[in-house]
Design a protein around this motif. Structure first.
Motif, PDB file in Angstrom:
ATOM      1  N   SER A 121       0.834  -1.205   0.000  1.00  0.00           N
ATOM      2  CA  SER A 121       0.000   0.000   0.000  1.00  0.00           C
ATOM      3  C   SER A 121       0.867   1.252   0.000  1.00  0.00           C
ATOM      4  O   SER A 121       0.633   2.204  -0.749  1.00  0.00           O
ATOM      5  CB  SER A 121      -0.928  -0.010   1.214  1.00  0.00           C
ATOM      6  OG  SER A 121      -1.678   1.184   1.293  1.00  0.00           O
ATOM      7  N   LYS A 122       1.914   1.246   0.851  1.00  0.00           N
ATOM      8  CA  LYS A 122       2.789   2.412   0.943  1.00  0.00           C
ATOM      9  C   LYS A 122       3.536   2.660  -0.359  1.00  0.00           C
ATOM     10  O   LYS A 122       3.556   3.782  -0.885  1.00  0.00           O
ATOM     11  CB  LYS A 122       3.775   2.222   2.093  1.00  0.00           C
ATOM     12  CG  LYS A 122       4.763   3.394   2.263  1.00  0.00           C
ATOM     13  CD  LYS A 122       6.163   3.008   1.844  1.00  0.00           C
ATOM     14  CE  LYS A 122       7.103   4.204   1.977  1.00  0.00           C
ATOM     15  NZ  LYS A 122       8.398   3.846   2.571  1.00  0.00           N
ATOM     16  N   PHE A 123       4.149   1.622  -0.918  1.00  0.00           N
ATOM     17  CA  PHE A 123       4.979   1.826  -2.103  1.00  0.00           C
ATOM     18  C   PHE A 123       4.143   2.123  -3.346  1.00  0.00           C
ATOM     19  O   PHE A 123       4.591   2.886  -4.220  1.00  0.00           O
ATOM     20  CB  PHE A 123       5.905   0.632  -2.315  1.00  0.00           C
ATOM     21  CG  PHE A 123       7.038   0.596  -1.341  1.00  0.00           C
ATOM     22  CD1 PHE A 123       8.060   1.533  -1.401  1.00  0.00           C
ATOM     23  CD2 PHE A 123       7.080  -0.359  -0.323  1.00  0.00           C
ATOM     24  CE1 PHE A 123       9.103   1.526  -0.486  1.00  0.00           C
ATOM     25  CE2 PHE A 123       8.120  -0.379   0.589  1.00  0.00           C
ATOM     26  CZ  PHE A 123       9.132   0.563   0.509  1.00  0.00           C
ATOM     27  N   ASN A 124       2.939   1.589  -3.433  1.00  0.00           N
ATOM     28  CA  ASN A 124       2.058   1.945  -4.552  1.00  0.00           C
ATOM     29  C   ASN A 124       1.732   3.435  -4.533  1.00  0.00           C
ATOM     30  O   ASN A 124       1.797   4.121  -5.566  1.00  0.00           O
ATOM     31  CB  ASN A 124       0.772   1.127  -4.499  1.00  0.00           C
ATOM     32  CG  ASN A 124       0.982  -0.315  -4.935  1.00  0.00           C
ATOM     33  OD1 ASN A 124       1.942  -0.622  -5.627  1.00  0.00           O
ATOM     34  ND2 ASN A 124       0.092  -1.205  -4.522  1.00  0.00           N
ATOM     35  N   ARG A 125       1.400   3.953  -3.347  1.00  0.00           N
ATOM     36  CA  ARG A 125       1.068   5.375  -3.234  1.00  0.00           C
ATOM     37  C   ARG A 125       2.321   6.235  -3.414  1.00  0.00           C
ATOM     38  O   ARG A 125       2.281   7.294  -4.061  1.00  0.00           O
ATOM     39  CB  ARG A 125       0.410   5.669  -1.882  1.00  0.00           C
ATOM     40  CG  ARG A 125      -0.921   4.969  -1.665  1.00  0.00           C
ATOM     41  CD  ARG A 125      -2.005   5.466  -2.602  1.00  0.00           C
ATOM     42  NE  ARG A 125      -2.534   6.747  -2.182  1.00  0.00           N
ATOM     43  CZ  ARG A 125      -3.673   6.893  -1.498  1.00  0.00           C
ATOM     44  NH1 ARG A 125      -4.393   5.829  -1.155  1.00  0.00           N
ATOM     45  NH2 ARG A 125      -4.101   8.087  -1.177  1.00  0.00           N
ATOM     46  N   LEU A 126       3.426   5.808  -2.829  1.00  0.00           N
ATOM     47  CA  LEU A 126       4.669   6.580  -2.924  1.00  0.00           C
ATOM     48  C   LEU A 126       5.154   6.659  -4.368  1.00  0.00           C
ATOM     49  O   LEU A 126       5.467   7.755  -4.864  1.00  0.00           O
ATOM     50  CB  LEU A 126       5.747   5.941  -2.047  1.00  0.00           C
ATOM     51  CG  LEU A 126       7.153   6.546  -2.164  1.00  0.00           C
ATOM     52  CD1 LEU A 126       7.161   8.000  -1.719  1.00  0.00           C
ATOM     53  CD2 LEU A 126       8.167   5.725  -1.368  1.00  0.00           C
ATOM     54  N   PHE A 127       5.211   5.546  -5.058  1.00  0.00           N
ATOM     55  CA  PHE A 127       5.715   5.541  -6.429  1.00  0.00           C
ATOM     56  C   PHE A 127       4.798   6.332  -7.355  1.00  0.00           C
ATOM     57  O   PHE A 127       5.262   7.009  -8.277  1.00  0.00           O
ATOM     58  CB  PHE A 127       5.894   4.110  -6.926  1.00  0.00           C
ATOM     59  CG  PHE A 127       7.040   3.370  -6.274  1.00  0.00           C
ATOM     60  CD1 PHE A 127       7.960   4.036  -5.476  1.00  0.00           C
ATOM     61  CD2 PHE A 127       7.196   2.002  -6.453  1.00  0.00           C
ATOM     62  CE1 PHE A 127       9.008   3.377  -4.870  1.00  0.00           C
ATOM     63  CE2 PHE A 127       8.249   1.324  -5.857  1.00  0.00           C
ATOM     64  CZ  PHE A 127       9.156   2.004  -5.061  1.00  0.00           C
ATOM     65  N   GLY A 128       3.492   6.266  -7.094  1.00  0.00           N
ATOM     66  CA  GLY A 128       2.558   7.074  -7.885  1.00  0.00           C
ATOM     67  C   GLY A 128       2.800   8.554  -7.693  1.00  0.00           C
ATOM     68  O   GLY A 128       2.788   9.338  -8.663  1.00  0.00           O
ATOM     69  N   ALA A 129       3.045   8.961  -6.436  1.00  0.00           N
ATOM     70  CA  ALA A 129       3.304  10.374  -6.143  1.00  0.00           C
ATOM     71  C   ALA A 129       4.627  10.823  -6.767  1.00  0.00           C
ATOM     72  O   ALA A 129       4.737  11.951  -7.277  1.00  0.00           O
ATOM     73  CB  ALA A 129       3.319  10.597  -4.635  1.00  0.00           C
ATOM     74  N   ILE A 130       5.639   9.966  -6.737  1.00  0.00           N
ATOM     75  CA  ILE A 130       6.925  10.309  -7.355  1.00  0.00           C
ATOM     76  C   ILE A 130       6.752  10.507  -8.858  1.00  0.00           C
ATOM     77  O   ILE A 130       7.319  11.453  -9.447  1.00  0.00           O
ATOM     78  CB  ILE A 130       7.968   9.204  -7.052  1.00  0.00           C
ATOM     79  CG1 ILE A 130       8.366   9.258  -5.571  1.00  0.00           C
ATOM     80  CG2 ILE A 130       9.200   9.370  -7.941  1.00  0.00           C
ATOM     81  CD1 ILE A 130       9.290   8.136  -5.139  1.00  0.00           C
ATOM     82  N   ARG A 131       5.993   9.647  -9.501  1.00  0.00           N
ATOM     83  CA  ARG A 131       5.786   9.774 -10.959  1.00  0.00           C
ATOM     84  C   ARG A 131       5.115  11.104 -11.311  1.00  0.00           C
ATOM     85  O   ARG A 131       5.331  11.645 -12.403  1.00  0.00           O
ATOM     86  CB  ARG A 131       4.941   8.603 -11.460  1.00  0.00           C
ATOM     87  CG  ARG A 131       5.672   7.266 -11.445  1.00  0.00           C
ATOM     88  CD  ARG A 131       4.858   6.166 -12.109  1.00  0.00           C
ATOM     89  NE  ARG A 131       5.577   4.905 -12.064  1.00  0.00           N
ATOM     90  CZ  ARG A 131       5.379   3.953 -11.146  1.00  0.00           C
ATOM     91  NH1 ARG A 131       4.467   4.149 -10.196  1.00  0.00           N
ATOM     92  NH2 ARG A 131       6.089   2.841 -11.181  1.00  0.00           N
ATOM     93  N   ARG A 132       4.298  11.633 -10.403  1.00  0.00           N
ATOM     94  CA  ARG A 132       3.578  12.881 -10.675  1.00  0.00           C
ATOM     95  C   ARG A 132       4.368  14.120 -10.262  1.00  0.00           C
ATOM     96  O   ARG A 132       3.908  15.247 -10.465  1.00  0.00           O
ATOM     97  CB  ARG A 132       2.222  12.873  -9.950  1.00  0.00           C
ATOM     98  CG  ARG A 132       1.249  11.817 -10.475  1.00  0.00           C
ATOM     99  CD  ARG A 132      -0.124  11.981  -9.854  1.00  0.00           C
ATOM    100  NE  ARG A 132      -0.122  11.761  -8.420  1.00  0.00           N
ATOM    101  CZ  ARG A 132      -0.286  10.559  -7.836  1.00  0.00           C
ATOM    102  NH1 ARG A 132      -0.443   9.478  -8.594  1.00  0.00           N
ATOM    103  NH2 ARG A 132      -0.269  10.435  -6.521  1.00  0.00           N
ATOM    104  N   ALA A 133       5.553  13.954  -9.669  1.00  0.00           N
ATOM    105  CA  ALA A 133       6.343  15.091  -9.184  1.00  0.00           C
ATOM    106  C   ALA A 133       6.737  16.008 -10.342  1.00  0.00           C
ATOM    107  O   ALA A 133       7.083  15.547 -11.435  1.00  0.00           O
ATOM    108  CB  ALA A 133       7.593  14.590  -8.464  1.00  0.00           C
TER     109      ALA A 133
END
Length: 514
Positions: A163-175
């Protein structure tokens, strides 16, 4: 008072015994060469003086009498090894020059806001603060951690690594502007390399990427991993670099924080490092149970400030500007305080907040921790709460990830059970969450374990939450974890074997040395 006097007398006796013992260790040795004899005599004298000095430092510096006695016993029982152990692990870091330098480098971005809020808190209307206990906790954190509260936040509980890494990686891609990461452990494995490739991709797009990791926690992170990031334009620094870990005092004072801030608008904080084991993909543990938070809103400013304070110190830079504190665009109203503590703090901020929450409890204290080695005041608070009728439940792992701290935890179980505390061992893998919930009024999630190292030595960060909906979500996870756990029974626990009692005694003896 009588107990403390007894400890002081015992400490003085052990100190004198140590000096006498060290003096006798080296008597009788001689060499044929007068030069070697002279050198040997000089080194022996130097070592004796240093041992005496260390003994006096232990006696004068430690404000915990039991820890003083423990270190002096180590010094007398294994004098040579004990001397080097204290040099590496025992000194109070807050007095060291590095901590003082870091204090000087830390900005006052949030301090002024905290001081203003502290003076106005009693006049401000806040959600879920009708109970004065919450306001007292907030006031404590405003004063001891300079931690402003903020209301314009959206908090999402992330249960477990996927759950954490799915949300984190998604947020990084949108940076679009910057990505700031601070971790205790980063591993060169599948999930670690997925992160590395994402950061390289974003750096190539022109996003400013800054990565900071703890030099000891990430000791196995190779140069190839780091250099590939640097070659792509990612700025990478290790925290308190330790070139020769076994010879450095900096080994003991580690950055245990896990912070990510993206574009100043979204932040992540909690118990999860970067590695395959944290997504339940390792040989050691079949399942890794952990908790992280995703935060959007004003509380991200605090995470950003903590990161930049640490970054500016290790990188020797002064990164600042409005771009790192953009306008908040969330409409949610979750009340949050972010508190950081460490050897550069004037107060043991998170320890004091835990103590205050426990002392304020009326109905329940639900606590999850991988290590149950609380400081004496916390231990007393938990027992007093249970004896006064508060429902105190604690979930701990059923299997160790670190030998000595596991048995130190086991050593505390019987006295807590005798006071009426209910303790459960998690059976579905390893539980690493660091959570405390009190009366559905307040909760905390973060990086601090319930042990002496987290509360008094390491650099840590916790989110303190006052939103009923978020607290309820944490309660739901706690109840599910209870279903995967087995309760310790006092009568059965008293019948444990002699070998377990011996291991507990070893853990208890070692625990004050942290």
């Amino acid at each position: 008072m009588a107990k403390k006097t007894f400890y002081i007398i015992v400490a003085l006796f052990i100190l004198l015994l140590t000096v006498a013992y060290i003096g006798g260790m080296f008597n009788g040795l001689s060499f044929e060469s007068p030069l070697l004899n002279a050198v040997y005599s000089f080194l022996t004298l130097l070592f004796r003086v240093n041992v005496l000095w260390i003994g006096l430092v232990i006696f004068l510096e430690n404000d915990n009498p039991s820890r003083t006695v423990a270190w002096l016993l180590v010094l007398v029982l294994i004098p040579v090894v004990g001397f080097f152990l204290y040099v590496l692990f025992g000194r109070s870091y807050r007095k060291q020059k590095k901590a003082e330098a870091k204090i000087l480098s830390d900005s006052d971005r949030m301090s002024h806001a905290a001081e203003v809020q502290a003076s106005l808190l009693e006049y401000i209307e806040l959600p879920n603060t009708e109970n004065p206990a919450n306001r007292r906790l907030m006031q404590l954190l405003l004063n001891n951690a300079k931690a402003p509260f903020s209301m314009t936040n959206e908090v999402t509980v992330l249960t477990n690594g996927l759950s954490k890494f799915n949300r984190l990686f998604g947020a990084i891609r949108r940076a679009t502007d910057h990505i700031h990461l601070e971790y205790f452990i980063i591993k060169d494995d599948r999930i670690g390399n997925e992160l590395r490739e994402l950061l390289i991709e974003k750096a190539n797009e022109g996003v400013k990427v800054r990565l900071m990791f703890d030099d000891v926690g990430s000791l196995t992170l190779g140069k190839a991993y780091i250099n590939s990031l640097k070659d792509a334009g990612v700025e990478v620094y290790s925290f308190f670099k330790v070139p020769l870990p076994i010879f450095s005092r900096d080994l003991n004072y580690r950055n245990h924080r896990k912070i990510v801030v993206i574009d100043g608008v979204i932040g992540f904080v909690g118990g999860l490092n970067v590695g395959d084991e944290y997504i339940s993909n390792s040989d050691k543990f079949e399942f890794w149970r952990d908790t992280h938070l995703e935060i959007k809103g004003e509380a991200v400013y605090a995470l950003q400030t903590i990161f930049l304070n640490d970054w500016n110190y290790v990188a020797g830079q002064m990164v600042q500007g409005a771009i790192y504190y953009p306008e908040v665009n969330t409409t949610k109203n979750s009340l949050v305080q972010i508190a950081a503590s460490g050897p550069d703090s004037d107060w043991k901020c998170i320890l004091q907040a835990y103590y205050k929450m426990i002392a304020n409890a009326v109905d329940k204290i639900w606590l999850t921790t991988p290590y149950l080695v609380p400081e004496e005041s916390i231990m007393m608070g938990l027992k007093a709460a249970a004896l006064s009728g508060v429902d105190v439940k604690i979930i701990i792992p059923s299997q160790p990830d670190h030998f000595f701290v596991y048995w130190a935890s086991q050593a505390n179980i019987q006295q807590l059970l005798e006071a009426g505390v209910k303790i459960y061992r998690y059976k579905n893998g390893f539980i690493h969450s660091k959570i405390m919930i009190v009366d559905r009024l307040a909760a905390t999630v973060g990086t601090a374990n319930l042990d002496i190292r987290s509360m008094e030595i390491n650099f840590e960060v916790n989110a303190f939450l006052y939103d009923v909906d978020v607290i309820h979500r944490l309660e739901e996870d706690f109840v599910k974890d209870l279903e995967e756990s087995v309760a310790y029974e006092l009568d059965t626990y008293k019948e444990r074997g002699l070998h377990r009692k011996f291991l507990e005694a070893m853990g208890r003896l070692v625990s004050p040395l942290q």
